[in-house]
Design a protein around this motif. Sequence first.
Motif, PDB file in Angstrom:
ATOM      1  N   ALA A 118       0.837  -1.208   0.000  1.00 22.77           N
ATOM      2  CA  ALA A 118       0.000   0.000   0.000  1.00 22.77           C
ATOM      3  C   ALA A 118       0.873   1.259   0.000  1.00 22.77           C
ATOM      4  CB  ALA A 118      -0.942  -0.002   1.200  1.00 22.77           C
ATOM      5  N   ILE A 119       1.934   1.255   0.796  1.00 26.27           N
ATOM      6  CA  ILE A 119       2.849   2.404   0.837  1.00 26.27           C
ATOM      7  C   ILE A 119       3.488   2.602  -0.534  1.00 26.27           C
ATOM      8  CG2 ILE A 119       5.074   3.207   1.745  1.00 26.27           C
ATOM      9  CD1 ILE A 119       4.217   2.054   4.473  1.00 26.27           C
ATOM     10  N   PHE A 120       3.946   1.507  -1.148  1.00 25.51           N
ATOM     11  CA  PHE A 120       4.576   1.616  -2.461  1.00 25.51           C
ATOM     12  C   PHE A 120       3.586   2.120  -3.508  1.00 25.51           C
ATOM     13  CE2 PHE A 120       6.321   0.135  -6.503  1.00 25.51           C
ATOM     14  CZ  PHE A 120       7.568   0.724  -6.432  1.00 25.51           C
ATOM     15  N   LYS A 121       2.358   1.650  -3.450  1.00 26.22           N
ATOM     16  CA  LYS A 121       1.322   2.105  -4.379  1.00 26.22           C
ATOM     17  C   LYS A 121       1.126   3.626  -4.245  1.00 26.22           C
ATOM     18  CE  LYS A 121      -3.650   1.614  -5.158  1.00 26.22           C
ATOM     19  NZ  LYS A 121      -4.882   0.967  -4.657  1.00 26.22           N
ATOM     20  N   LEU A 122       1.095   4.121  -3.015  1.00 24.16           N
ATOM     21  CA  LEU A 122       0.925   5.562  -2.787  1.00 24.16           C
ATOM     22  C   LEU A 122       2.156   6.355  -3.228  1.00 24.16           C
ATOM     23  CD1 LEU A 122      -0.850   5.378   0.688  1.00 24.16           C
ATOM     24  CD2 LEU A 122      -1.878   6.098  -1.484  1.00 24.16           C
ATOM     25  N   LEU A 123       3.343   5.795  -3.009  1.00 23.69           N
ATOM     26  CA  LEU A 123       4.568   6.450  -3.487  1.00 23.69           C
ATOM     27  C   LEU A 123       4.578   6.535  -5.002  1.00 23.69           C
ATOM     28  CD1 LEU A 123       7.281   4.826  -1.193  1.00 23.69           C
ATOM     29  CD2 LEU A 123       6.802   7.282  -1.368  1.00 23.69           C
ATOM     30  N   LYS A 124       4.218   5.434  -5.642  1.00 19.79           N
ATOM     31  CA  LYS A 124       4.217   5.377  -7.108  1.00 19.79           C
ATOM     32  C   LYS A 124       3.218   6.360  -7.704  1.00 19.79           C
ATOM     33  CE  LYS A 124       4.224   1.859 -10.687  1.00 19.79           C
ATOM     34  NZ  LYS A 124       4.001   0.444 -10.979  1.00 19.79           N
TER      35      LYS A 124
END
Length: 182
Positions: free
Chosen positions: A45-51
């Motif tokens: 989820a964090i990576f999705k938001l960063l991306k």
Amino acid sequence: MPRKYNIDRVILEILQEGDLSRAEIVDRIRSRIEFSVTDKTINEAIFKLLKASRITVTGYDLSIYNGIDRVQSLKPDGIIFGLVQRDPLEMNLLIRKLESENLHESESALNKLRKIFRAKTAEIGVDAEAIFGMIVNEILSLDPDQKRILTQKLAYALSDEDDAPEQLRHLITYFEIRAGNM
């Protein structure tokens, strides 16, 4: 309720309170949600938001090392995340930081603006990487009145306002026409 759904929404809600380390985000998610959430799910989820440029890395919390002087690897729990601010006022302040006497502050503002510009142009399906440099150079070279007008237009175009994508298209078109006339 599927386990992975809405974790990114919860992270965004949690970060409304301010910047938090990964460890703090994990603790707050687990205290808010009634089902078990794995580290893998939270990391995704964090990576999705960063991306998607919805959040950004704002720093690193060294206190997680509890006084250890010789650190040989970075722990992900120390990474601090914050929301990417996209209201016109925040964008305007970020643009103004380009002229800061503090080189680090100026460079950080430029990188944040470039990242936001890329994300916003990707949203509208335009590749305008070269235009960003032209806009920044123009802002830095204009007289104060013209600088204020262009800064306000860019700040609004990079914001999350409803008609911001249309304003960004107009701004890009204007600079593409100017580049063609040079």
